[in-house]
Design a protein around this motif. Structure first.
Motif, short mmCIF file in Angstrom:
data_model
loop_
_atom_site.label_atom_id
_atom_site.label_comp_id
_atom_site.label_asym_id
_atom_site.label_seq_id
_atom_site.Cartn_x
_atom_site.Cartn_y
_atom_site.Cartn_z
N MET A 109 -3.81 9.16 10.08
CA MET A 109 -3.36 8.48 9.23
C MET A 109 -2.35 8.52 8.35
N ALA A 110 -2.04 10.06 8.26
CA ALA A 110 -0.57 10.30 7.70
C ALA A 110 0.52 9.81 8.35
N ILE A 112 0.46 7.50 10.53
CA ILE A 112 0.33 5.84 10.73
C ILE A 112 1.13 5.23 9.33
N SER A 113 0.66 6.26 8.21
CA SER A 113 1.39 5.50 6.98
C SER A 113 2.75 5.91 7.06
N ILE A 116 4.50 2.98 8.94
CA ILE A 116 4.58 1.87 8.18
C ILE A 116 5.70 1.89 7.12
N ILE A 117 5.82 3.05 6.55
CA ILE A 117 6.94 3.35 5.48
C ILE A 117 8.02 3.13 6.17
N SER A 120 8.90 -0.45 7.09
CA SER A 120 9.23 -1.23 5.82
C SER A 120 10.76 -0.83 5.36
N MET A 124 14.00 -3.03 4.53
CA MET A 124 14.39 -3.42 3.58
C MET A 124 15.87 -3.15 3.47
N ILE B 251 -4.90 -1.48 10.12
CA ILE B 251 -4.56 -0.22 9.14
C ILE B 251 -4.86 -0.70 7.73
N PHE B 301 8.15 -4.98 1.24
CA PHE B 301 8.07 -3.97 -0.01
C PHE B 301 6.47 -3.61 -0.30
N VAL B 303 4.19 -3.56 2.05
CA VAL B 303 3.84 -2.79 3.18
C VAL B 303 4.45 -1.40 2.90
N PHE B 304 5.49 -1.17 2.34
CA PHE B 304 6.08 0.13 1.87
C PHE B 304 5.19 0.89 0.73
N PHE B 306 1.92 0.42 0.48
CA PHE B 306 0.47 0.67 0.92
C PHE B 306 0.93 1.92 1.64
N GLY B 307 1.88 2.22 2.50
CA GLY B 307 2.03 3.31 3.08
C GLY B 307 2.25 4.40 2.21
N LEU B 308 2.94 4.44 1.06
CA LEU B 308 3.14 5.55 0.19
C LEU B 308 1.83 5.81 -0.65
N MET B 310 -1.11 5.53 0.60
CA MET B 310 -1.95 6.04 1.82
C MET B 310 -1.70 7.49 1.81
N LEU B 311 -0.27 7.79 2.02
CA LEU B 311 0.39 9.12 2.16
C LEU B 311 -0.04 10.15 1.04
#
Lengths: 309, 344
Positions: A109-110, A112-113, A116-117, A120, A124, B251, B301, B303-304, B306-308, B310-311
């Motif tokens: 999961m880390a 995967i996150s 997605i970071i 995105s 951006m 996800i 933004f 999604v960004f 959410f990723g943050l 989650m991490l």
């Protein structure tokens, strides 16, 4: 019939080029998996970042020199590689260090996150407009006996072979390579033998980042447009790695090339002859994945693991 | 996961909570004029709660990873749309049949799960998600292809569910039912078997748990919850298309479970509410503020963030919101005598 055959050969070569890129991505996470047992779902995103960074450097240098030439591409490649080294160190700090002894689920999961970071963030920073990538070889092709091969594909294949050669040499002949092998075998024993395991882990991430970024540099000219959907190709490298046997480096290469050929051929000639293939050609790698996992979960080159209690 | 000394269950506040849930729309209506928008968001949250509770049984309790739950939702939504609109079954019947069909799909995906585990399972379910999405487009006579499909309104025993106001009561009735059922499953023999499998497969097998049976069962139950959510989704949003059931949604479901706290039903509920409210109410505010400085494309933004989130949760708070709540509760129960370094 010879029309079909030459079409097949032509697409196979294009497929090998695509497969080499899959193989490079697969190589990236195989390296990380072997050494740290982290499955890096962000390898495709690293590749995408590579493509963008390289594009940025190419346009910057071209602006400075006042035109595109070979040196611009070389300099951009060099700068991208330096970027890759820094990127790998940062990834090691963010992902690998804090999650060293966590369960597999959290590590997946880390990553995967992280994926997605990265995706995105790239979208951006780069803005909403899709960029048109530039190729150092243009659209030039070679004709060999009725078969047309693009120079770009050849260049991809050659550079992939060179890169894999370097890795092979590094892993089997140098001090650090052997330290990495020892660490992947048993990290505690390696630490007792005096191998700086933390540095080895950092090195592994740096190498994975370099491979990822170079695969992005190679892939970008093949795409019509540069945008973030490119990172989904990274997901397709997983079936490649599993087909070859996860954690095996030759397996990653062979699996990548096989899948590349399957995909390109099914998308090209075959779809003109069989209507129904058109419907499934973008999920064919996933069908292959599930089939492999059901029939032979260890892949072509993998060794069956024995469960320890 | 956390099993504190004070984990005795206090069921007294549950009826109060249910009453609050059903009084909430009236409160909202008297408080703001744009209550319909908030109800719409809460409805989405309610549907997702049904799904994430099921996902929590699969991922949190049985320890099987699924990156394809959006596909189950999609199968549920499309099956119900086809059954009701094209076959002509009543909605109430579809509400029973569709979850079973989706559960059978879960059964099929559970079959490879007997041989593979961990990230292989994640990849298989992810591939399943891609395949389902493509097949929905391929069967375009029934599903309308990539253009999407209009779905009729739900009629529940003669009452037509018209707007978000009606949807709220329908969805939350089922959501509360789903939570109660999930709690019962988790506390039963079945749930204990699931947890045993999660903690150690070998030990579970040695103590007589049929691994194949219980893993398949877990997939079946999880699929049923997802199918149920799919039915409600189709008939309350009136329009479904494959764009919605993206890998990103799968996800996101995992993020919800993870943020809430893996392995607790209330955690899944909390996480879902947290993420859905973030997605629809707080992030747009940030986005407006940010757009003065940088040009943003819609969704990036979000999604960004959410990723943050989650991490950060994985690294610093692996037990999630529910774990945080448990920790603070234990902290205050023994307040003046807190031993040092207890809560690390």
């Amino acid at each position: 019939m010879s029309d079909l055959l030459s079409g097949l050969i032509q697409e196979s070569i294009s497929g090998i080029a695509l497969g080499c890129i899959y193989a490079l991505i697969a190589l990236g996470f195989t390296l990380i998996y072997k050494a740290t047992e982290v499955v890096n779902f962000a390898q495709g995103e690293i590749m995408m970042v590579g493509a963008y960074v390289n594009f940025f450097f190419v346009t910057q240098f071209a602006g400075m020199v006042g035109g595109l030439n070979g040196w611009v591409f070389l300099a951009a490649l060099f700068c991208s590689t330096i970027f890759a080294v820094l990127f790998g160190i940062v990834l090691d700090l963010i992902i690998s260090r804090p999650l060293k002894d966590e369960p597999v689920f959290s590590i997946i999961m880390a990553t995967i996150s992280l994926a997605i970071i990265l995706r995105s963030l790239t979208a951006m920073i780069a803005g909403p407009i899709s960029l048109v990538p530039v190729s150092p070889f243009g659209d030039s092709t070679i004709k060999v006996g009725g078969i047309v091969i693009s120079v770009l594909d050849l260049a991809i294949i050659i550079s992939a072979i060179i890169l894999m050669g370097i890795f092979f040499f590094f892993f089997n002949k140098t001090r650090w390579g052997i330290a990495m092998k020892a660490t992947s075998e048993d990290s505690e024993a390696a630490q007792l033998m005096g191998i700086p395991v933390k540095n080895v882990y950092r090195m592994v991430w740096v190498f994975a980042a370099i491979v990822g970024i170079i695969s992005g540099v190679l892939l970008a000219p093949r795409m019509a447009l540069l945008d973030t959907t490119m990172s989904y190709l990274g997901l397709k490298a997983f079936p490649a790695a599993i087909l070859g046997g996860f954690g095996s480096i030759p397996g990653a290469v062979v699996g990548g090339i096989i899948l590349g050929i399957i995909e390109t051929v099914s998308m090209g000639t075959l779809s003109f002859h069989f209507e129904w293939i058109k419907e499934i050609n973008d999920i064919i790698v996933w069908i292959v994945l599930i089939a492999v996992l059901m029939i032979r979960p260890d892949g072509l080159f993998g060794i069956a693991k024995v469960k320890r209690v | 996961m956390i099993k504190g000394r004070f984990d005795d269950e206090n069921l007294k506040w549950i009826p109060v909570l249910i009453i609050v849930v059903f009084l909430f729309p009236f409160l909202l209506k008297s408080a703001t004029f744009s209550y319909k928008y908030y109800l719409y968001i809460l409805n989405i949250a309610g549907i997702y709660i049904i799904l994430t509770v099921g996902l929590d049984i699969l991922s949190g309790f049985t320890g099987l990873m699924s990156l394809g739950h959006a596909a189950f939702l999609a199968i549920g939504a499309y099956t119900s749309a086809i059954l009701v609109d094209q076959v002509g079954l009543p909605f109430e019947l579809s509400l029973i049949i569709t979850p079973i069909i989706v559960g059978l799909f879960g059964f099929v995906i559970g079959f490879p799960a007997l041989r593979i585990e961990g990230m292989y399972l994640g990849l298989t379910t992810m591939g399943f998600g891609f395949i389902v999405k493509r097949l929905i487009i391929a069967f375009r006579e029934w599903t309308g292809g990539s253009g999407g499909l209009h779905v009729s309104k739900a009629t529940f025993f003669g009452i037509t569910i018209n707007n978000d106001w009606d949807n709220y009561f329908m969805i939350y009735t089922f959501a509360i039912l789903a939570i109660i059922i999930a709690r019962r499953i988790v506390k039963s023999k079945l749930g204990r078997a699931f947890m045993a499998i999660r903690d150690s497969e070998q030990a579970a097998q040695a103590s007589g748990i049929n691994l194949a049976k219980y893993k398949m069962m877990s997939f079946f139950i999880s699929g049923m919850f997802a199918g149920f959510a799919g039915v409600l989704f189709a008939h309350t949003s009136h329009f479904i298309s494959t764009d919605h059931f993206d890998i990103l949604l799968s996800i996101l479901f995992i993020v919800m479970v993870l943020v809430g706290g893996v392995g607790s039903i209330y955690g899944a509920v909390l996480g879902t509410l947290f993420i859905v409210l973030m997605e629809n109410m707080f992030i747009p505010l940030f986005e407006d503020g940010m757009s003065q400085f940088v040009h943003l494309e819609a969704g990036d933004f979000q999604v960004f963030i959410f990723g943050l989130i989650m991490l950060i949760f994985i690294i610093f708070q692996p037990l999630g919101l529910y774990g945080m709540w448990l920790k603070t509760r234990i902290y205050w129960k023994i307040f003046p005598f807190n031993p040092r370094k207890r809560f690390t």
